[in-house]
Structure formats: structure tokens, C-alpha cells
Scaffold this active site. Structure first.
Site, short mmCIF file in Angstrom:
data_model
loop_
_atom_site.label_atom_id
_atom_site.label_comp_id
_atom_site.label_asym_id
_atom_site.label_seq_id
_atom_site.Cartn_x
_atom_site.Cartn_y
_atom_site.Cartn_z
CB SER A 116 43.00 48.87 36.88
OG SER A 116 42.84 48.76 35.51
CG HIS A 137 41.81 50.31 41.36
ND1 HIS A 137 42.79 49.40 41.64
CD2 HIS A 137 41.18 49.84 40.26
CE1 HIS A 137 42.76 48.43 40.75
NE2 HIS A 137 41.78 48.67 39.91
CD GLU A 149 44.60 49.35 45.04
OE1 GLU A 149 45.44 48.50 45.37
OE2 GLU A 149 44.50 49.79 43.88
CG ASN A 187 45.63 45.80 39.49
OD1 ASN A 187 45.19 44.72 39.84
ND2 ASN A 187 44.93 46.67 38.79
N1 3HC Z 1 27.72 42.41 40.02
C1 3HC Z 1 26.79 42.32 40.96
N2 3HC Z 1 26.48 41.18 41.59
C2 3HC Z 1 27.10 40.07 41.17
C3 3HC Z 1 28.06 40.10 40.16
C4 3HC Z 1 28.35 41.34 39.58
N3 3HC Z 1 29.28 41.46 38.63
N4 3HC Z 1 28.50 38.87 39.97
C5 3HC Z 1 27.84 38.08 40.81
N5 3HC Z 1 26.99 38.81 41.54
C6 3HC Z 1 26.07 38.37 42.56
C7 3HC Z 1 25.19 37.29 41.97
O1 3HC Z 1 23.83 37.66 42.16
C8 3HC Z 1 25.57 36.08 42.77
O2 3HC Z 1 24.51 35.33 43.21
P1 3HC Z 1 23.71 34.28 42.25
O3 3HC Z 1 24.73 33.49 41.49
O4 3HC Z 1 22.97 33.49 43.24
O5 3HC Z 1 22.85 35.14 41.38
C9 3HC Z 1 26.22 36.64 44.03
O6 3HC Z 1 26.81 37.84 43.63
C10 3HC Z 1 27.25 35.75 44.64
O7 3HC Z 1 28.08 35.26 43.61
P2 3HC Z 1 28.86 33.93 43.79
O8 3HC Z 1 27.99 32.92 44.41
O9 3HC Z 1 29.54 33.61 42.51
O10 3HC Z 1 29.86 34.39 44.93
P3 3HC Z 1 31.12 33.64 45.45
O11 3HC Z 1 30.95 33.44 46.88
O12 3HC Z 1 31.42 32.48 44.58
O13 3HC Z 1 32.25 34.75 45.26
C11 3HC Z 1 33.72 36.17 44.12
C12 3HC Z 1 32.47 35.31 44.01
C13 3HC Z 1 33.52 37.29 45.14
C14 3HC Z 1 33.91 36.79 42.74
C15 3HC Z 1 34.91 35.30 44.58
O14 3HC Z 1 35.03 34.19 43.73
C16 3HC Z 1 36.20 36.05 44.57
O15 3HC Z 1 36.51 36.76 45.51
N6 3HC Z 1 37.00 35.92 43.47
C17 3HC Z 1 38.22 36.69 43.30
C18 3HC Z 1 37.90 37.94 42.55
C19 3HC Z 1 39.09 38.84 42.43
O16 3HC Z 1 40.19 38.55 42.80
N7 3HC Z 1 38.85 40.03 41.87
C20 3HC Z 1 39.87 40.99 41.65
C21 3HC Z 1 40.22 40.99 40.21
S1 3HC Z 1 41.55 42.10 39.87
C22 3HC Z 1 40.80 43.57 39.61
O17 3HC Z 1 39.60 43.71 39.63
C23 3HC Z 1 41.69 44.70 39.36
C24 3HC Z 1 41.36 45.40 38.07
O18 3HC Z 1 42.10 46.60 38.06
C25 3HC Z 1 41.70 44.59 36.83
#
Ligand code: 3HC
Length: 279
Positions: A116, A137, A149, A187
Site C-alpha cells: 500500500s 493494490h 489500483e 492512499n
Molecule cells: N471479508 C469478507 N467479507 C466481509 C468482510 C471481510 N473482511 N467484512 C465483512 N464482510 C461481509 C460480512 O459477511 C458482512 O455481512 P454480515 O455482517 O451480515 O455477516 C458483509 O460483508 C457486509 O458487511 P457490512 O454489512 O458491514 O457492509 P456495509 O454495507 O456496512 O459496508 C464497508 C461495509 C464496505 C466496509 C463500508 O463501510 C465501507 O465502504 N467502508 C469504507 C472502507 C474503506 O474506506 N476502506 C479503505 C481503507 S484504506 C485501504 O484499504 C488502503 C490500505 O492500503 C491501507
């Protein structure tokens, strides 16, 4: 087609899940079979939830889990067409791994890193075939976030780049093409922005809950910045900030002292049970 995933932590397991859901035979490597099996259990759990919610047939779930084989030996990657690395975010171990993969894998296998904040070009420089090294990524949680990405390092060939792009599409992702610059695209913007959010906590003396509510309800974010840093991992975020600060020397990239203190205290977010919130 056969894909190898090295490292089955949060990101690697998510990537392996995407591969097997897309019908691709996948081999995952961890340092011990216990870790590998617990990653497969997590994948199985998430796929079972999809069945329970009517998003996946039971047979398709079982086929997907059956497509994932596990190993501790990189030698088992000899017949992979694409390898995606998702090990610890440190340059030396990644370079060592890519040098080994180069020796083990087919000559035309594409070698991708999910880094990342490190330089794909520097990782590729440990091999004598840097043209087949590319960045892929993914975002956390990988099975849910649509973006990947596709990062072109200095010497990445068009073939390797387009293979990675096409594979991103095969996984059902929305790939975007970019170059190997610090933080790539998302990022480069998101890390200083999250750091600003954390500084605002102290400057405007808003509560964690109110800051999160502010960004959700005032800026349309799907989750608040504190929830998001807890999800990503305080240690992962601090490490990425440090890496970007080292490269850009932009003050906003530097990890806020509050996050460094939390990291040092073992408050790592969701994975440790406590961060800004308690889980
Ligand atoms: N893997 C697989 N499936 C997953 C999971 C995972 N890690 N986490 C959750 N799920 C599944 C679960 O089964 C869940 O259903 P359940 O709770 O009924 O079992 C299902 O996905 C749906 O989860 P949510 O109901 O919590 O889904 P939401 O609609 O609330 O969305 C989200 C969750 C997509 C995470 C949303 O909140 C979101 O978009 N958040 C922002 C996340 C973000 O910005 N990420 C980027 C971070 S930066 C990054 O990654 C860069 C790196 O380089 C550091």
C-alpha cells in the site's frame, strides 16, 4: 489459470476469497498450516454468510472453498500464472520473496504486490526480470471494496500490466491504471486526510463519535475516520504514514502522535479488540 497468494492475513485472505469466488484455482501460502487453515476458515465463514443471505448457492460456496489449496512451501507456486504477494509491509522481506518467486515461478508468470505504501519499483529491483512485476493494490476489506489500483513500476511490461488489469476485472473489481508514485492514487489522498481527521480530534476537541458522525453525515463517508482507522489497523495506518512521510516529507503524511501512542500501547483497532472503539 492458477493464482498464488502469499500471506493470508486480512488482505491476502480477502484476495484469495475473491479469486476462488471468481472460479480461479488458488493456492495460498502462510508460514504455518495453522495460520493457513484459520484463513480458510475465515473465508469459509464469509462465504457461508453469503449463502445465509441468499447471495450464493451452497454448492457454489463449497466449490469456491474447494478451489483454495494451502501450503507453507513457495515451491508449490511453480505452476502459477499469477502470484499476488500480501505479506508484511516491509521492503526487505518483500524483496527477498520476489527474488525467490522469480526462481520458482514459470518465466511468464506475472508477480504482483499488494503493497500500500512501498515502491513497486524497489520491490521489483530485487529480481532480474522486473518487467513482470506489477502492483495490484486492493482495499480493506478486499472482498467488499470495488477498487483495485493496477500500478506500473518503472520497468513493468505492457503485457504484465494488462494481465493484472484483466485479472482485476475478472475478480469483478473496478481496476484503475496508475504509476508507481508514493501512495499511488487513493492512499496519496486518503492517508493525509485521515491524519488530518485525527489531528482535528485534538484541535477542535470533538469526540471520536462526533467526528465520525461529522464525516458520515456531513461528507457522505460510509464510515467515520476513527472507525476506518480501527478497521485498517492503527499499526498498518501508522506504518503507511511513516512510509509516505519518508518519501514525500510532507508534514500531513506524518502519523499524528496520538496514533503513534495508540500503536505503542497495543491499541490496534478491531484486530486487537480496542482502538478508538472497543470491539
Ligand atoms: N471479508 C469478507 N467479507 C466481509 C468482510 C471481510 N473482511 N467484512 C465483512 N464482510 C461481509 C460480512 O459477511 C458482512 O455481512 P454480515 O455482517 O451480515 O455477516 C458483509 O460483508 C457486509 O458487511 P457490512 O454489512 O458491514 O457492509 P456495509 O454495507 O456496512 O459496508 C464497508 C461495509 C464496505 C466496509 C463500508 O463501510 C465501507 O465502504 N467502508 C469504507 C472502507 C474503506 O474506506 N476502506 C479503505 C481503507 S484504506 C485501504 O484499504 C488502503 C490500505 O492500503 C491501507
Amino acid at each position: 489459470m492458477k493464482v498464488g497468494v502469499v500471506g493470508l492475513g486480512a488482505m491476502g485472505a480477502g484476495i484469495a476469497q475473491l479469486c476462488v469466488e471468481a472460479g480461479v484455482d488458488t493456492i495460498g501460502r502462510e508460514v504455518s498450516m495453522e495460520l493457513a487453515e484459520s484463513a480458510r476458515d475465515r473465508i469459509g465463514h464469509f462465504l457461508t454468510r453469503k449463502v445465509e443471505k441468499g447471495q450464493l448457492e451452497q454448492a457454489a460456496r463449497d466449490d469456491a472453498v474447494g478451489r483454495l489449496s494451502l501450503t507453507t512451501a513457495l515451491a508449490d507456486f511453480a505452476d502459477c500464472d499469477l502470484v499476488i504477494e500480501a505479506i508484511v509491509e516491509e521492503l526487505a522481506p518483500k524483496q527477498q520473496l520476489f527474488a525467490e518467486l522469480e526462481r520458482i515461478c514459470k518465466r511468464d508468470a506475472v508477480l504482483a504486490t499488494n503493497t500500500s505504501a512501498l515502491s513497486v519499483t524497489e520491490i521489483a529491483s530485487a529480481t532480474s526480470s522486473p518487467e513482470r512485476v506489477v502492483g495490484m493494490h486492493f482495499f480493506n476489506p478486499a472482498p467488499l471494496m470495488p477498487l483495485v489500483e493496477i500500478i506500473r513500476a518503472e520497468l513493468t511490461s505492457d503485457d504484465a500490466f494488462e494481465t493484472a488489469y484483466a485479472f482485476g476485472e475478472k475478480l469483478g473489481k473496478h481496476p484503475i491504471r496508475c504509476y508507481d508514485t508514493p501512495g499511488f492514487v487513493v492512499n496519496r489522498v486518503l492517508i493525509p486526510l485521515l491524519n488530518d481527521c485525527i489531528r482535528v480530534l485534538d484541535e477542535s476537541r470533538v469526540t471520536v463519535e462526533d467526528l465520525d458522525a461529522g464525516m458520515k453525515h456531513g461528507a457522505g463517508w460510509p464510515m467515520g475516520p476513527c472507525e476506518l482507522v480501527d478497521l485498517v489497523g492503527i499499526d498498518v495506518h501508522v506504518h503507511a504514514s511513516d512510509a509516505l512521510y519518508e518519501k514525500t516529507h510532507e508534514p500531513r503524511m506524518a502519523a499524528p502522535p496520538r496514533l503513534v501512542a495508540m500503536r505503542n500501547a497495543g491499541l490496534l483497532g478491531r484486530k486487537s479488540g480496542r482502538g478508538f472503539y472497543t470491539y
